[in-house]
Design a protein around this motif. Structure first.
Motif: not given
Length: 643
Positions: A84, A92-93, A116-120, A223-225
């Motif tokens: 993280t 970002v994860k 895999k990416y995940e953006i807040t 994309e954010l994810e």
């Protein structure tokens, strides 16, 4: 709860060639590396408008540029490494997953890994995610150049001179085949880091030097994810006694492109399977201790990814290890022996795949001895033993080989004969009574058992698996292996006379090995020496019960008295230890205090060593310094407590 800080974190761990690690506390602590320590950089970060914010370290004209999005956490599970990050613009994860599912060979054998990416976001400004892998992943030296090509579903790069299976060795990188990246239609490009503010995109049709120009395969995602799939097409991964074998996934797919497409499309399903496996394994190991859970989670991908699974031309599974950082041998029997607890637990068929090559070589005209071979070549060429036939320069490079002449002094006669019979007996126990490998070559197995009867009880001066410690005569631990190997043969063959011999030897051993310190000796002729008697574990696990509980209990009491901060030394000659044998010693006798102490000592080493390498199995118990060996499959032995 004690903080767990791995010396190195697995990122992309597919097989001995496609293996990328972070050897720092943070992903941006320094460029990522192949397990051998050679740089194999990845690039991760976010674009906010036209500004680039890195989450990984990269080389900008000789200067290491570090993060602009800061790491806030890191977790390692058996199949994933999760980071993280956060700054004023976003959280970002980032999750690296390699689906090494031992009960799903159709998935395990895909040479693929996921990011895999995940953006807040914390801003209304446009954010894009960036991930790249350096083209160094597909070359072996600084003179080699790479080209790029558009494949059916991916962008790929590879050495412009393609010569599959053209070299073998230990600390070498692959320089054939193609690195592929899937990230969405037109999302993957060729580029490099221009400066700490941005990227420079490059023409796809050019040729580049992989080191001086260092182009990357780079996915730029709006994309954010999302998920980025990376894979490596080795074209031909293994040569097996003259046959160049195909990747195992070709049983299920007509081409690498089709396999890669399926892997990319099936991410959600596969990740669910990975998460379920992680949960099951960590619940089981966590019941033993939190330290044990952390140790085995870190060891899992390393143990599996030190192998390559293929089939021979007759359709038999071959699960070939690379002896990483210790000669580079392929299919090494005394590396198989310590690694098998993990595979006995989840996929005993793969243990058979480890043993088949040794048996095949032993049956050939090339093998002259009445004991079992050590290995079948040097990875990825399994064409016959090289361990005892090569002379080496100080750098470890072979300068001459005497083919067909296997020097007796470099062999491990009692060691390997005992290893084979014990591994076969373990397969029988943990694979529903299967002893087909034994039954197919009963005469060969009898020859090896008879060798142990003749030469195993009081071994002559010779190497054992701890060959780094040199030759040793009258080795009490090696004698244990011979005795239990004879018992294993008796069980497999049904010949009770061999068990009678094993019982007689065991009775004599307890008397002859007894030491002045109430434990047992290092050698029969030294009453003050001592050593970890890891081979005795099979007496309990296989139910032979040849040795008394008193002997086993006294051994543990000796080990307790020798415990240092980072573990119990291997024996009285030095304060270094072997991590696999150290954990095996906890199975000799049921002593929870000793088990907890060993697990704590291993975690201390992992947390505190200054040597940032993928988990070592050979280190000093007084300082946690790495003595030698990294990223070896033998850490599969850490799972022995689950048996």
């Amino acid at each position: 709860m004690k903080r767990f800080r791995p010396a190195a974190a697995p990122l992309v761990t597919v097989d001995p060639f496609f293996s990328i690690w972070s050897c720092d506390d943070a992903l941006y602590g320094g460029p990522t590396e192949h397990w051998s320590g050679r740089p194999c950089p990845i690039l991760a970060g976010i674009y906010v408008d036209n500004g680039f914010y890195s989450m990984s370290a990269f080389d900008d004209n000789g200067k290491i540029v570090k993060a602009r999005v800061y790491q806030t956490g890191m977790e390692i599970t058996p199949l994933s490494t999760i980071y993280t990050f956060e700054n004023e613009l976003a959280k970002v994860k980032l999750t690296f997953t390699t689906p090494l599912l031992l009960d799903r060979l159709d998935i395990l054998t895909r040479p693929v890994s996921y990011v895999k990416y995940e953006i807040t976001p914390k801003t209304q400004r446009k954010i894009r995610f960036v991930f790249g892998i350096s083209s160094r992943a597909c070359v072996d030296n600084k003179t080699q150049c790479v080209g790029f090509k558009k494949a059916k579903y991916s962008l790929a790069c590879g050495n412009v001179c393609q010569t599959p299976l053209s070299q073998s060795g230990d600390l070498v990188l692959i320089d054939w085949g193609y690195l592929h990246m899937v990230g969405g239609v037109n999302d993957v490009k060729v580029g490099r880091v221009a400066n700490q503010r941005g990227l420079e995109l490059l023409p796809t049709n050019n040729v580049y030097n992989a080191y001086s120009e260092e182009p990357y395969l780079i996915a730029i995602k709006n994309e954010l994810e999302g998920v980025i799939t990376v894979g490596y097409d080795e074209i031909k991964p293994i040569e097996y006694f003259g046959d160049q074998l195909d990747e195992y996934y070709t049983k299920y797919f007509d081409s690498f492109d089709d396999m890669l497409y399926a892997a990319s499309r099936e991410y959600d399903e596969i990740k669910k399977l990975c998460d379920e496996f992680d949960t099951r394994l960590m619940e089981e190991t966590g019941k033993l201790s939190e330290d044990y859970k952390n140790i085995t989670a870190l060891a899992y991908r390393q143990a599996v990814a030190a192998h390559k699974l293929v089939e021979d031309k007759d359709g038999n599974i071959l699960f070939l290890s690379k002896e990483n950082d210790s000669n580079g041998c392929i299919g090494t029997l005394d590396v198989t022996y310590p690694s098998i607890p993990l595979f006995l637990k989840y996929a005993p068929e793969l243990v058979k795949g480890m043993l088949r090559p040794i048996i095949k070589f032993a049956k050939s005209d090339a093998w002259p001895y009445d004991f079992t071979p050590h290995d079948v070549g040097r990875y990825p060429l399994a064409n016959g033993q090289v361990y005892s036939t090569a002379l080496f320069t100080p750098t470890g490079d072979p300068v001459h080989r005497i083919y067909g002449e296997y020097v007796a002094e470099r062999q491990m006669p009692v060691e390997e004969a005992g290893n084979m019979l014990l591994c076969l007996a373990a397969v029988k126990k943990y694979f529903g009574g299967d002893q087909t490998l034994f039954d197919a070559d009963k005469e060969l197995m009898k020859k090896w058992a008879d060798y142990l009867i003749k030469f195993g009880y009081d071994p002559e001066n010779q190497l054992c698996t701890d060959d780094f410690a040199g030759h040793l005569a009258r080795n009490c631990n090696l004698s244990l292996k011979a005795i239990l190997g004879i018992a294993a043969y008796s069980e497999l063959s049904g010949d009770a006379s061999y068990m009678d011999i094993a019982r007689e030897y065991a009775k004599n051993w307890e008397k002859d090995a007894k030491a002045s310190h109430d434990g047992t000796r290092l050698t029969f002729d030294n009453e003050n020496g001592w050593s970890l008697k890891y081979n005795i574990v099979w007496d309990t696990l296989l139910g032979y019960n040849l040795f008394s509980d008193e002997v086993k209990k006294n051994e543990i009491n000796v080990y307790k008295s020798k415990m240092n901060r980072y573990g119990v030394p291997l024996d009285s000659r030095s304060d270094y230890t072997k991590i696999d044998w150290l954990m095996w010693s906890t199975v000799i006798y049921d002593d929870k205090e000793y088990f907890d102490g060993v697990c704590e000592s291993i975690v201390n080493m992992i947390n505190e060593t200054v040597d940032r390498v993928p988990m070592t199995d050979y280190y000093y118990t007084s300082t946690a310094a790495h003595r030698a060996f990294r990223c070896r499959s033998v850490v599969g032995g850490l799972f022995i407590n689950l048996l």
